[in-house]
Design a protein around this motif. Structure first.
Motif, PDB file in Angstrom:
ATOM      1  N   GLY A   1       0.823  -1.204   0.000  1.00 54.52           N
ATOM      2  CA  GLY A   1       0.000   0.000   0.000  1.00 54.52           C
ATOM      3  C   GLY A   1       0.851   1.246   0.000  1.00 54.52           C
TER       4      GLY A   1
ATOM      5  N   THR B   1      -0.841   5.407   3.764  1.00 51.68           N
ATOM      6  CA  THR B   1      -1.657   4.543   4.625  1.00 51.68           C
ATOM      7  C   THR B   1      -1.010   4.344   5.987  1.00 51.68           C
ATOM      8  OG1 THR B   1      -0.650   2.492   3.774  1.00 51.68           O
ATOM      9  CG2 THR B   1      -2.627   3.320   2.642  1.00 51.68           C
TER      10      THR B   1
ATOM     11  N   THR C   1      -3.878  12.654   3.268  1.00 47.58           N
ATOM     12  CA  THR C   1      -4.536  11.445   3.763  1.00 47.58           C
ATOM     13  C   THR C   1      -6.026  11.467   3.438  1.00 47.58           C
ATOM     14  OG1 THR C   1      -4.978  12.350   5.985  1.00 47.58           O
ATOM     15  CG2 THR C   1      -2.866  11.240   5.649  1.00 47.58           C
TER      16      THR C   1
ATOM     17  N   TYR D   1      -6.522  10.797  -0.244  1.00 44.91           N
ATOM     18  CA  TYR D   1      -6.348   9.370  -0.525  1.00 44.91           C
ATOM     19  C   TYR D   1      -7.608   8.587  -0.158  1.00 44.91           C
ATOM     20  CZ  TYR D   1      -4.782   4.558  -0.099  1.00 44.91           C
ATOM     21  OH  TYR D   1      -4.683   3.191  -0.222  1.00 44.91           O
ATOM     22  N   LEU D   2      -8.142   8.823   1.036  1.00 45.78           N
ATOM     23  CA  LEU D   2      -9.328   8.091   1.471  1.00 45.78           C
ATOM     24  C   LEU D   2     -10.525   8.364   0.564  1.00 45.78           C
ATOM     25  CD1 LEU D   2      -9.168   8.409   5.360  1.00 45.78           C
ATOM     26  CD2 LEU D   2      -8.905   6.332   4.002  1.00 45.78           C
TER      27      LEU D   2
ATOM     28  N   ARG E   1     -10.688   8.529  -2.489  1.00 47.21           N
ATOM     29  CA  ARG E   1     -10.679   7.733  -3.722  1.00 47.21           C
ATOM     30  C   ARG E   1     -10.349   6.258  -3.480  1.00 47.21           C
ATOM     31  NH1 ARG E   1      -5.881  10.875  -3.883  1.00 47.21           N
ATOM     32  NH2 ARG E   1      -3.985   9.596  -3.890  1.00 47.21           N
ATOM     33  N   ASP E   2     -10.225   5.860  -2.213  1.00 46.65           N
ATOM     34  CA  ASP E   2      -9.806   4.499  -1.891  1.00 46.65           C
ATOM     35  C   ASP E   2     -11.000   3.575  -1.671  1.00 46.65           C
ATOM     36  OD1 ASP E   2      -7.901   2.429  -1.171  1.00 46.65           O
ATOM     37  OD2 ASP E   2      -8.601   2.708   0.883  1.00 46.65           O
ATOM     38  N   HIS E   3     -11.060   2.497  -2.441  1.00 48.64           N
ATOM     39  CA  HIS E   3     -12.148   1.526  -2.311  1.00 48.64           C
ATOM     40  C   HIS E   3     -11.941   0.597  -1.115  1.00 48.64           C
ATOM     41  CE1 HIS E   3     -14.326   2.310  -6.079  1.00 48.64           C
ATOM     42  NE2 HIS E   3     -13.149   2.492  -6.651  1.00 48.64           N
TER      43      HIS E   3
ATOM     44  N   SER F   1     -10.537   0.715   1.838  1.00 47.82           N
ATOM     45  CA  SER F   1     -10.832   1.188   3.193  1.00 47.82           C
ATOM     46  C   SER F   1     -12.287   1.587   3.376  1.00 47.82           C
ATOM     47  CB  SER F   1      -9.950   2.394   3.525  1.00 47.82           C
ATOM     48  OG  SER F   1     -10.310   3.502   2.705  1.00 47.82           O
TER      49      SER F   1
ATOM     50  N   ARG G   1     -13.940   5.861  -0.148  1.00 47.48           N
ATOM     51  CA  ARG G   1     -14.626   6.410  -1.319  1.00 47.48           C
ATOM     52  C   ARG G   1     -16.142   6.285  -1.178  1.00 47.48           C
ATOM     53  NH1 ARG G   1     -13.201   5.357  -7.718  1.00 47.48           N
ATOM     54  NH2 ARG G   1     -14.932   6.567  -8.562  1.00 47.48           N
TER      55      ARG G   1
END
Length: 207
Positions: free
Chosen positions: A102, A106, A136, A139-140, A142-144, A146, A149
């Motif tokens: 990752g 993260t 951070t 990132y979150l 667009r993050d699937h 975690s 998104r």
């Protein structure tokens, strides 16, 4: 070593300093992580800071590809008989640059969010926010993996203490740290937020 790792190390060191003054009863306090007390969260952070990519995949395979089982085994392995011993183990990982697969961001999300999982139930006020909080949150958003998104789609996050905005849609505003906690699935942070998008975020967190 990049400045990002330096920030992670600073966050670990600050948390270790807060942990050093806790009583045994405080170590047994329920954290914001369901089913884990403060002692468990510190054990998890220790194990994570020791996890190489190879160790991560091996642990996940042994756990039948269950993240929950893998985490439970990690906590059991790293939780020492006494808080003092667990703290010593955590302190030994402060400058570690080992990490599971990752992006490096993260690692910062993990130590900041889990730090609050510990501090908030104990009423401990954390140090000043690292400037990387904007990254951070971005990132979150667009993050699937975690769930970030899914929680943040259609929302504009406005950090009232950070001077930045993430996303577009109905506005949710408040302190950057509280936005990060909400984006990470912590309903307790909703009390610090406001705006027309708060009801939607509230429903997505199941609060």
């Amino acid at each position: 070593m990049t400045s990002d790792w330096q920030t992670v190390h600073q966050e670990r060191r600050a948390l270790a300093e807060d942990l050093a003054s806790l009583t045994p009863q405080e170590w047994a306090t329920a954290s914001l992580c369901e089913g884990w007390d403060v002692h468990d969260v510190v054990a998890h952070l220790t194990g994570s800071a020791r996890t190489t990519r190879r160790r991560f995949w091996w642990s996940l395979i042994r756990a039948g590809l269950s993240f929950d089982r893998a985490n439970a085994r990690e906590v059991a392995a790293e939780r020492a008989p006494s808080p003092a011993e667990t703290l010593q183990r955590f302190e030994s990982t402060i400058t570690s640059t080992e990490a599971p697969p990752g992006p490096l961001t993260t690692r910062l999300i993990e130590i900041v969010v889990h730090g609050e999982d510990i501090r908030r139930p104990l009423g401990i006020r954390r140090p000043a926010m690292p400037p990387e909080l904007r990254d951070t949150l971005a990132y979150l958003a667009r993050d699937h993996l975690s769930g970030g998104r899914k929680r943040l789609t259609g929302l504009e996050l406005v950090a009232t203490d950070g001077g930045f905005t993430i996303g577009s849609g109905q506005t949710v505003q408040g302190p950057a740290l509280s936005l990060l906690l909400a984006a990470s699935g912590r309903p307790v942070a909703l009390q610090d937020l406001q705006g027309p998008g708060l009801a939607l975020l509230h429903s997505r967190l199941g609060a």
